[in-house]
Design a protein around this motif. Sequence first.
Motif, PDB file in Angstrom:
ATOM      1  N   ASP A 130       0.812  -1.222   0.000  1.00 11.07           N
ATOM      2  CA  ASP A 130       0.000   0.000   0.000  1.00 11.07           C
ATOM      3  C   ASP A 130       0.839   1.263   0.000  1.00 11.07           C
ATOM      4  OD1 ASP A 130      -2.695  -1.236   0.292  1.00 11.07           O
ATOM      5  OD2 ASP A 130      -1.866  -1.944   2.195  1.00 11.07           O
ATOM      6  N   PHE A 174       1.274  -0.363  -8.314  1.00  8.75           N
ATOM      7  CA  PHE A 174       0.112   0.443  -7.947  1.00  8.75           C
ATOM      8  C   PHE A 174      -0.847   0.610  -9.129  1.00  8.75           C
ATOM      9  CE2 PHE A 174       2.593   2.947  -4.465  1.00  8.75           C
ATOM     10  CZ  PHE A 174       2.487   1.856  -3.607  1.00  8.75           C
ATOM     11  N   GLY A 180      -1.970   3.488  -4.702  1.00 14.31           N
ATOM     12  CA  GLY A 180      -1.007   3.323  -3.628  1.00 14.31           C
ATOM     13  C   GLY A 180      -0.420   4.668  -3.249  1.00 14.31           C
TER      14      GLY A 180
END
Length: 326
Positions: A130, A174, A180
């Motif tokens: 993340d 991402f 992200g």
Amino acid sequence: MDLFAIIGLFIVSYYFVYLILPSILDCDLLLAFSERFGKPVSSLAGKTVWITGASSGIGEHLAYVLAKAGCKLILSARRVTELDRVKRKCLEENKHLSDNDVEVYPLDLLNLELHNTAVRHVIDKFGKLDILVNNAGRSQRAQWENIDLTVDKQMFDLNVFSIMSLSRLVVKHFLETGGGHIVVTSSLAGILPVPRSATYCGAKHALHGYFKPMFLEFPDKHIDVTMVCPGPVQTDFLAESFTEKSGEKYGINTDVSKSKVTAERCAFLMGIAIANKLEEVWISRSDSLRMLYLIYCFPNFAKWMIKNLGMKYIMKLRDANAFKQK
């Protein structure tokens, strides 16, 4: 009171706020507002966060802040023993985290060929990533005209190109997964120049130049970037700093000063910035903040003021009265 008087009063009040409030703050106004009224660091619970430069300093203390918040962590640096120590303390900070929730992944960022393997390992281990926190780097103390070009290249390899290499691989991930967050530990020197640190300033300025265009390229891809710009922070950074000669370390211990932000406080504010997805934050004591706002609000006056204050004053401001001539 006529319209022009009201407008004038508003403008004066606006600048007054930006010049006075830093006297009682240790960060920029938006970050201070977010700390009080924004999302808490605990809102990051469950996020998978990869921190480079996690074996000491700001990176180490950020690991504790995020562990306490309930994040799953990947800790990277070259010193395995120190990473293991940080992991143990992370698990002490949050008894709900298991051994598998905090991964020690030793990594020499200068070896770019290892980056792709590292990214794949993180994703395979946790199933996702993340947030990437690019925290690794070194400072510098050197006389401008004496800096060997090899030092410039070494500084940019570590403080810029290794970060860009790893971040580009993570951004590709991402884009595949729907978004992200990239976090970069820059410096106030990445916004404004400081003496005796020319290559460091150039490298940090370069990071802003590289990362700020990302918003223009991915406006609808849910990829956030946070540039964290600390001023003087109480960490032992001077000993490992570059000098003007290749292969040489500055080798002086950093003075302890109340004028510096503690590493713990800096890490906590960094966590607030990440939780609220702030684009750029400044973390420093009042003297540096006032100078920064003065330059932004009154650039011509600030230029005259800096010129008359002299280099010695600026160097003391940079290191919170901790500068020593080697």
